[in-house]
Structures are given as structure tokens and as C-alpha cells.
Design a protein around this motif. Sequence first.
Motif, PDB file in Angstrom:
ATOM      1  N   LEU A  64       0.792  -1.181  -0.107  1.00 18.95           N
ATOM      2  CA  LEU A  64      -0.088  -0.112  -0.020  1.00 18.95           C
ATOM      3  C   LEU A  64       0.883   1.286   0.022  1.00 18.95           C
ATOM      4  O   LEU A  64       0.600   2.130  -0.873  1.00 18.95           O
ATOM      5  CB  LEU A  64      -0.955   0.043   1.187  1.00 18.95           C
ATOM      6  CG  LEU A  64      -2.083  -1.007   1.182  1.00 18.95           C
ATOM      7  CD1 LEU A  64      -2.663  -0.994   2.555  1.00 18.95           C
ATOM      8  CD2 LEU A  64      -2.973  -0.453   0.157  1.00 18.95           C
ATOM      9  N   ALA A  65       1.961   1.253   0.867  1.00 22.75           N
ATOM     10  CA  ALA A  65       2.961   2.372   1.040  1.00 22.75           C
ATOM     11  C   ALA A  65       3.529   2.572  -0.502  1.00 22.75           C
ATOM     12  O   ALA A  65       3.596   3.771  -0.857  1.00 22.75           O
ATOM     13  CB  ALA A  65       3.876   2.267   2.079  1.00 22.75           C
ATOM     14  N   GLU A  66       4.016   1.546  -1.119  1.00 20.73           N
ATOM     15  CA  GLU A  66       4.710   1.633  -2.249  1.00 20.73           C
ATOM     16  C   GLU A  66       3.935   2.069  -3.347  1.00 20.73           C
ATOM     17  O   GLU A  66       4.161   2.835  -4.197  1.00 20.73           O
ATOM     18  CB  GLU A  66       5.288   0.204  -2.775  1.00 20.73           C
ATOM     19  CG  GLU A  66       6.538  -0.151  -1.853  1.00 20.73           C
ATOM     20  CD  GLU A  66       7.092  -1.701  -2.105  1.00 20.73           C
ATOM     21  OE1 GLU A  66       6.169  -2.447  -2.469  1.00 20.73           O
ATOM     22  OE2 GLU A  66       7.979  -2.007  -1.139  1.00 20.73           O
ATOM     23  N   LYS A  67       2.740   1.683  -3.368  1.00 24.25           N
ATOM     24  CA  LYS A  67       1.843   2.335  -4.608  1.00 24.25           C
ATOM     25  C   LYS A  67       1.108   3.668  -4.040  1.00 24.25           C
ATOM     26  O   LYS A  67       0.848   4.408  -5.070  1.00 24.25           O
ATOM     27  CB  LYS A  67       0.828   1.421  -4.691  1.00 24.25           C
ATOM     28  CG  LYS A  67       0.852   0.115  -5.524  1.00 24.25           C
ATOM     29  CD  LYS A  67       0.161  -0.959  -5.579  1.00 24.25           C
ATOM     30  CE  LYS A  67      -1.311  -0.578  -6.255  1.00 24.25           C
ATOM     31  NZ  LYS A  67      -2.345  -1.768  -5.894  1.00 24.25           N
ATOM     32  N   ASP A  72      -7.091   2.470  -1.983  1.00 22.95           N
ATOM     33  CA  ASP A  72      -6.467   1.326  -1.757  1.00 22.95           C
ATOM     34  C   ASP A  72      -6.517   1.341  -0.225  1.00 22.95           C
ATOM     35  O   ASP A  72      -6.782   0.447   0.448  1.00 22.95           O
ATOM     36  CB  ASP A  72      -5.001   0.739  -2.419  1.00 22.95           C
ATOM     37  CG  ASP A  72      -5.435   0.147  -3.884  1.00 22.95           C
ATOM     38  OD1 ASP A  72      -6.682   0.194  -4.311  1.00 22.95           O
ATOM     39  OD2 ASP A  72      -4.497  -0.026  -4.716  1.00 22.95           O
ATOM     40  N   PHE A  73      -5.805   2.378   0.260  1.00 21.81           N
ATOM     41  CA  PHE A  73      -5.875   2.567   1.784  1.00 21.81           C
ATOM     42  C   PHE A  73      -7.265   2.469   2.325  1.00 21.81           C
ATOM     43  O   PHE A  73      -7.314   1.891   3.238  1.00 21.81           O
ATOM     44  CB  PHE A  73      -5.162   3.978   1.976  1.00 21.81           C
ATOM     45  CG  PHE A  73      -3.775   3.684   2.102  1.00 21.81           C
ATOM     46  CD1 PHE A  73      -3.332   2.984   3.301  1.00 21.81           C
ATOM     47  CD2 PHE A  73      -2.721   4.372   1.410  1.00 21.81           C
ATOM     48  CE1 PHE A  73      -1.576   2.879   3.339  1.00 21.81           C
ATOM     49  CE2 PHE A  73      -1.135   4.119   1.394  1.00 21.81           C
ATOM     50  CZ  PHE A  73      -0.800   3.343   2.633  1.00 21.81           C
ATOM     51  N   ILE A  74      -8.165   3.204   1.666  1.00 19.30           N
ATOM     52  CA  ILE A  74      -9.562   3.238   2.281  1.00 19.30           C
ATOM     53  C   ILE A  74     -10.214   2.033   2.252  1.00 19.30           C
ATOM     54  O   ILE A  74     -10.835   1.637   3.117  1.00 19.30           O
ATOM     55  CB  ILE A  74     -10.312   4.398   1.697  1.00 19.30           C
ATOM     56  CG1 ILE A  74      -9.776   5.909   1.943  1.00 19.30           C
ATOM     57  CG2 ILE A  74     -11.740   4.240   1.769  1.00 19.30           C
ATOM     58  CD1 ILE A  74      -9.860   6.315   3.566  1.00 19.30           C
ATOM     59  N   THR A  75     -10.052   1.305   1.114  1.00 21.60           N
ATOM     60  CA  THR A  75     -10.510  -0.126   1.246  1.00 21.60           C
ATOM     61  C   THR A  75      -9.815  -0.932   2.123  1.00 21.60           C
ATOM     62  O   THR A  75     -10.433  -1.625   3.012  1.00 21.60           O
ATOM     63  CB  THR A  75      -9.931  -0.869  -0.310  1.00 21.60           C
ATOM     64  OG1 THR A  75     -10.482   0.161  -1.353  1.00 21.60           O
ATOM     65  CG2 THR A  75     -10.730  -2.065  -0.279  1.00 21.60           C
ATOM     66  N   TYR A  76      -8.502  -0.888   2.404  1.00 21.96           N
ATOM     67  CA  TYR A  76      -8.025  -1.482   3.536  1.00 21.96           C
ATOM     68  C   TYR A  76      -8.379  -1.355   4.873  1.00 21.96           C
ATOM     69  O   TYR A  76      -8.589  -1.975   5.698  1.00 21.96           O
ATOM     70  CB  TYR A  76      -6.249  -1.305   3.492  1.00 21.96           C
ATOM     71  CG  TYR A  76      -5.638  -1.903   4.530  1.00 21.96           C
ATOM     72  CD1 TYR A  76      -5.445  -3.176   4.388  1.00 21.96           C
ATOM     73  CD2 TYR A  76      -5.272  -1.190   5.710  1.00 21.96           C
ATOM     74  CE1 TYR A  76      -4.735  -3.885   5.776  1.00 21.96           C
ATOM     75  CE2 TYR A  76      -4.746  -1.601   6.880  1.00 21.96           C
ATOM     76  CZ  TYR A  76      -4.282  -3.002   6.881  1.00 21.96           C
ATOM     77  OH  TYR A  76      -3.807  -3.672   7.745  1.00 21.96           O
ATOM     78  N   ILE A  77      -8.624   0.127   5.042  1.00 29.54           N
ATOM     79  CA  ILE A  77      -8.988   0.462   6.445  1.00 29.54           C
ATOM     80  C   ILE A  77     -10.462   0.039   6.834  1.00 29.54           C
ATOM     81  O   ILE A  77     -10.828  -0.367   7.793  1.00 29.54           O
ATOM     82  CB  ILE A  77      -8.802   2.107   6.571  1.00 29.54           C
ATOM     83  CG1 ILE A  77      -7.548   2.649   6.723  1.00 29.54           C
ATOM     84  CG2 ILE A  77      -9.801   2.604   7.780  1.00 29.54           C
ATOM     85  CD1 ILE A  77      -7.303   4.011   6.141  1.00 29.54           C
ATOM     86  N   CYS A 312       0.440  12.010   7.479  1.00 30.03           N
ATOM     87  CA  CYS A 312       1.084  13.103   6.787  1.00 30.03           C
ATOM     88  C   CYS A 312       0.947  13.413   5.305  1.00 30.03           C
ATOM     89  O   CYS A 312       0.395  14.225   4.568  1.00 30.03           O
ATOM     90  CB  CYS A 312       2.551  13.334   7.079  1.00 30.03           C
ATOM     91  SG  CYS A 312       2.814  13.562   8.841  1.00 30.03           S
ATOM     92  N   GLN A 313       1.088  12.294   4.724  1.00 30.14           N
ATOM     93  CA  GLN A 313       1.123  11.867   3.300  1.00 30.14           C
ATOM     94  C   GLN A 313      -0.237  12.014   2.822  1.00 30.14           C
ATOM     95  O   GLN A 313      -0.377  12.773   1.660  1.00 30.14           O
ATOM     96  CB  GLN A 313       1.563  10.459   3.045  1.00 30.14           C
ATOM     97  CG  GLN A 313       1.843  10.327   1.537  1.00 30.14           C
ATOM     98  CD  GLN A 313       3.228  11.149   0.863  1.00 30.14           C
ATOM     99  OE1 GLN A 313       3.947  11.695   1.985  1.00 30.14           O
ATOM    100  NE2 GLN A 313       3.303  11.493  -0.297  1.00 30.14           N
ATOM    101  N   PHE A 314      -1.100  11.759   3.678  1.00 33.23           N
ATOM    102  CA  PHE A 314      -2.672  11.791   2.956  1.00 33.23           C
ATOM    103  C   PHE A 314      -3.661  12.701   3.849  1.00 33.23           C
ATOM    104  O   PHE A 314      -4.905  12.325   3.776  1.00 33.23           O
ATOM    105  CB  PHE A 314      -3.208  10.285   2.948  1.00 33.23           C
ATOM    106  CG  PHE A 314      -2.439   9.358   1.930  1.00 33.23           C
ATOM    107  CD1 PHE A 314      -2.924   9.536   0.378  1.00 33.23           C
ATOM    108  CD2 PHE A 314      -1.615   8.513   2.165  1.00 33.23           C
ATOM    109  CE1 PHE A 314      -2.318   8.839  -0.384  1.00 33.23           C
ATOM    110  CE2 PHE A 314      -0.877   7.641   1.175  1.00 33.23           C
ATOM    111  CZ  PHE A 314      -1.262   7.888  -0.068  1.00 33.23           C
TER     112      PHE A 314
END
Length: 352
Positions: A64-67, A72-77, A312-314
Motif C-alpha cells: 500500500l505504501a509503495e503504491k 486502496d488505503f481506504i479499502t484496507y481501512i 502526513c502523506q494523505f
Amino acid sequence: MSEKEYTLRKEFRVDLLLYVFYRAESCEAVYKKTAIDLADRMRCNFPAFSGNRLNLEQHVLKSLAEKEDFDDFITYITNPRRQTEAFIKAEVEKYIFRDQKDEAVNILKKNVDDIKTTVSQALFTATQKVQNQRGNTEMWLNDFSNVLKDELTIYNIFSENFSDIKDFHFLIEEIQKGFKSITEKMSSLSLDKLKESRLKPEEILIDQLCNCCWVKCPFCAAVCTNTMKAHSPDDHSTPFHRPDGINGYPYRKTKDLSVIFCTTLVRSEGGFYPSSEKAIPYKQYRIAGPPYDTWSITPDRSDLAYWKWFVCQFKTQLENHYGKKFQGSGAIPDLWKYISKEEAIRSLEEMF
Ligand SMILES: [Zn+2]
Ligand SMILES: [Zn+2]
């Protein structure tokens, strides 16, 4: 019925048998075996799939971090299982059709050869037995399908379909002829067709790897990393707790997203309101009853750099997504902003 019509009818039946049997079942058997072999191979050699659940979770987070794809993060969360399945599918696709394509093609070729050998041995054995024992077509068909029963999912339906064929030699000749032409076709089976096969390697791996615990932390919704689906009386646990603002949870009676990890919360002086107006002290979160009392959250300082980097990133996307802000008590600590992606990924690896 004239003699010609009878011959045609026999040939038609034999062709039909060969078509259904070899084309459908032999090819499917080759693909099925190939799917199983490739899944086994990945369980041994592919780092994300060769360890325990914790190891898989770490690889999902790393990818997830690499992409850096927010969706995708929201799906994971919100639905970690769906994102994990998508991860497995994507990695299988890369492994088979790109990185280890030669190995996959070799496995397919070997399985084609194995089926060819099995079928030609079955032909030979059945024919010899019938000749030695002066048997008939029915005996031959029974024998032939019996030998192959374990390899291919075929049953003794043939003998009923073919009971009107008395000419044993005719049948054998036709089957041998058809077998030859179909083994030639089998040699051209391609890896791409594996995608249309009934059993797919990614499905085998999803079944194996996702048959674990998916219960979420009642504070931050991080998923339990126990390899067992039901592991009572052992508590749920995870080393990947995160600030609950990531799930859109604000501080009570505000629109400020929280930046506190649950591992910090459970050693803090404050309290939470699981159902009523009565506060439960964080330090005694288990007295709130289920689901809190089924979780073991260690009150430590192991706040994962990974999630600090993510926030921070998002930050903007998260704020827009939830219609809330990281502000006030939820202002992001300055130090978090200096964490690089490499450090974030490393923080996952340092846990092992
Ligand atoms: Zn948590
Ligand atoms: Zn669990």
C-alpha cells in the motif's frame, strides 16, 4: 438402419466422447493441477505468502505504501479482507505471468506430459487386459475409465453410451486416433487459459491465507493478526494499531480527527463512552465488556512510524474523505512530518 448410417452413428458417438472427455476434462485436469502446483510453489517461495498472518499483513501494508493509492488505503481501512484478497490476486498475476513466467510454463508443460503418459498407459493397460481375458467393449471402457478416475473426474458413463458398439477394435482404433490428435492440441495449452480454468491459483491462496481472524480493534479498527479464524480464549491482538482519526473518528463532540494511537490511549488518564454517557477509563477498557474485553491492547510506546507517515502523506485526502480536520487536539505533531516512506516501511520490518 443401413450399414453406412450405423458406422456414422458410431463415429459420431466416439467423436463426442473424445471431444467431451479429452478437450474438457484433460485440459481442465491439467489446469487444475497447474493451479495447485503454482499455489504450492508460492506458499514456499514467495515471501508474502510463505510466512504467518502477521507476515502477510506486513506485506499488504508495504505494498500500500509503495503504491500510495489513497483508494486502496481506504479499502484496507474499511474492509481489510477485500484489500488483502486484491493484494493476493495482483501478486499471483505478477508471479505467474511476469516474474516467474518460465517456471509457470514449465509446470504447465510437465502436467501436460503427465496426463499424456497417464492416458496412454490407461489405453495400453485396458487394451491388454481385454485382449488377454477376451473381454468386450464394456469391459475395456470400464477399465479405461477406472484407471483415469483418480486423475480426471470421469465416471463410468461411457459404457452405457457405448453399449451398442460391439466392434471393440473399431472403438480402440478410433480412440487412439482421437487421442493422438488431442494430445497435439494439449501441447499448445497456454498459461493465459489458466485464467478461465475452474480452479485458479489465486483462489486456492485466498482460501488458505484468508481463513484467519478478521475482527477489528474496537478503537482503531486495525484487524486482528491471528492466523486462526476462531482463537478463543486467546485475545485478539495486532501490532498495527493506528491513530483512530484514520477511520474518521473525531475527538468527542468535535470535528477534529484524532491522532492518538490506541496503544497510547490505553495508558492515558482519559475515558471513552462506548454506549452511554458513563465514561469508562481507557486504562480499564476491558470492563466495557464486549467487544473491548476480547482485545489485548498493550499500553506501550510502539506508535508505528508507518501510520504517522500515512497521516502526513494523505492528510488532505483524509480530511476531505471524512469532512473533518486534523486540528485542535488532533493537530499532527511536527515530528511526524519528517518521516520518510522508507522509514515508514522499515518500521513495519523492525517489528519482526
Ligand atoms: Zn487499535
Ligand atoms: Zn482475532
